[in-house]
Design an enzyme around this catalytic site. Structure first.
Site: not given
Ligand code: NDP
Ligand code: HSE
Length: 436
Positions: A45, A129, A134, A136, A201, A205, A302
């Site tokens: 974004r 996966e 995460g 695993i 969440d 899962k 993470g």
């Molecule tokens: P973040 O918020 O850290 O990252 C989201 C990314 O997507 C950012 O780079 C953001 O851009 C971009 N983004 C968000 N909204 C938009 C939009 N409307 N248009 C374009 N780009 C967009 O999220 P996470 O990395 O934590 O999570 C991502 C996915 O992974 C989610 O589905 C989450 O449930 C899943 N997940 C997360 C885990 C975790 O430990 N965090 C573990 C397992 C799954 P910008 O950086 O510029 O804001």
């Molecule tokens: N928010 C999620 C958690 C990220 O804490 O388990 C991993 O899916």
């Protein structure tokens, strides 16, 4: 051999971690995949925001459709999260004949049936996966490693944020809000952290785990969900004194009259391995008729632990990109035309043991009045404890641990008990799983 070209949607916690792991371990990954894997483009974004990864060798755009429509991209990795835009991008990627890797459990749990049908039609893979537990590899384990089994039970700590909060509160007495803020700063929590603490969440899962374990369509709306926000330290303490730990568990259980899918705080005997899974770690127990009990453990959230699973999926696509689509591992473990709509049990039909705490006036005969209600419902009691009033309390807590029974019977007994004059307020009910 031609390298595989990857486009990443979102370079936040997981996207940044994924780009990093792909760059750092490029040689090792290439030796495994049989060809180089190269991230050529990513969308974000905010172009000015600092990134976890080195973006110098890739094209950055603020338009995610550019990634999905780029003819050079073989695999689209969706790491934006949410349902609306992510779904549109994913379906477009599939329509464009691209393979998709995603960590988006909400999207798969809610729209996976439609997404997999579209992917099937196009002969592309959608791998997810990293969406569950995460780092695993629980999906691969159930879908492939345990493919010979009739799965009877999947029970797991499948939200890292919730487990981190419960552990810090129990071990260090830290306030809920403080620990949640730390989980957000560490990148564990969802964009909307109520998804973590209210069990949504984990329910996403569990929906996925139940499908691949039992060969049923994804049915998020049928998961019973309770969060950890109403859990009191009093019950955490009493549970410990009785030899249990309270964990936020997702349980998917198959029996001859249907499937149970439920997420809720759960008392587990303290000696079980899973009761000792602390912090952001996740663990999933899977019971198969042939293998018996298995336990799968690792970091549940993470940047790099999640990236580990994302990259494994990218490698899987790279390895099978030229395979006949009909010979790939089915998305939901069972062939799409072999999924069965088994009945999903209602809450009243759930079967387990229960921890029940009542606050009552300290008068003679109360205990026997309460016990009589359980006898009326044919509920056997495993243990009864009475706790003396704490400072400033003018009531006693009476705790019952029942034997296995149905939730309907327990609810009827509670209703009768709550109507008694000497019972102070609503009962505390926490389910108990012995997992033996
Ligand atoms: P973040 O918020 O850290 O990252 C989201 C990314 O997507 C950012 O780079 C953001 O851009 C971009 N983004 C968000 N909204 C938009 C939009 N409307 N248009 C374009 N780009 C967009 O999220 P996470 O990395 O934590 O999570 C991502 C996915 O992974 C989610 O589905 C989450 O449930 C899943 N997940 C997360 C885990 C975790 O430990 N965090 C573990 C397992 C799954 P910008 O950086 O510029 O804001
Ligand atoms: N928010 C999620 C958690 C990220 O804490 O388990 C991993 O899916």
């Amino acid at each position: 051999m031609k390298s595989i070209k990857v486009g990443i949607l979102g370079l936040g916690t997981v996207g940044g971690g994924t780009a990093n792991v792909l760059q750092r371990n490029a040689d090792e990954i290439s030796r495994r995949a049989g060809r180089n894997i190269e991230v050529i483009m990513a969308s974000v974004r905010d172009l000015a925001r600092p990134r976890l990864c080195d973006c110098s060798s890739l094209t950055l755009t603020t338009d995610p459709f550019e990634v999905v429509n780029n003819p050079d991209v073989d695999i689209v990795v969706e790491l934006i999260g949410g349902e609306t835009l992510a779904k549109e991008l994913m379906l477009l990627a599939i329509d464009n004949g691209k393979h998709v890797v995603t960590a988006n459990k909400a999207l798969i749990a809610l729209h996976g049936n439609e997404i997999f049908a579209a992917a099937q039609e196009q002969g592309v893979s959608v791998l997810f996966e990293s969406a569950v537990a995460g780092g695993i590899s629980i999906i691969k384990s159930i879908r492939e490693g345990l493919a010979g089994n009739r799965i009877e039970l999947v029970a797991g700590i499948i939200n890292g944020t919730g487990n981190f909060i419960l552990t810090e509160m129990r071990d260090k007495g830290r306030p809920f809000e403080d620990v949640l803020a730390e989980a957000q700063a560490l990148g564990y929590a969802e964009a909307d952290p109520t998804f973590d603490v209210e069990g949504i969440d984990a329910a996403h899962k569990l929906t996925i785990l139940a499908s691949i374990a039992f060969g049923i369509p994804l049915q998020f709306d049928k998961v019973y969900t309770e969060g950890i926000t109403d859990l009191s330290l009093t019950d955490v303490d009493y549970a410990e004194q009785l030899g249990y730990r309270i964990k936020h568990l997702g349980v998917a259980k198959a029996s001859k009259d249907g499937i149970e899918m439920r997420v809720h705080p759960t008392l587990i005997p303290a000696k079980r391995l899973i009761a000792n899974v602390d912090g952001v770690m996740n663990a999933v127990m899977v019971r198969g008729d042939a293998v018996g009990n298995t336990l799968h453990y690792g970091a549940g959230a993470g940047a790099e632990p999640t990236a580990s699973a994302v990259v494994a999926d990218i490698v899987d696509v790279a390895r099978t990109i030229t395979a006949d689509p009909h010979n790939r591992v089915p998305h939901l473990a069972f062939q799409p035309d072999a999924l069965i709509d088994l009945p999903v049990k209602s809450q009243d039909a759930f079967e387990c043991a229960f921890y029940l705490r009542f606050e009552v006036n300290d008068v003679a005969g109360v205990m026997s009045q309460l016990s009589a209600q359980f006898a009326d419902q044919n509920i056997s009691i495993e243990a009864i404890t009475q706790k003396e009033p704490k400072v400033d309390e003018d009531f006693v807590s009476v705790i019952f641990i029942t034997q296995r029974t149905t939730e309907g019977r327990v609810n009827r007994a509670i209703k009768q008990i709550e109507s008694m004059a000497d019972v102070r307020k609503k009962a505390i009910k926490i389910r108990v799983e012995h997992l033996n």
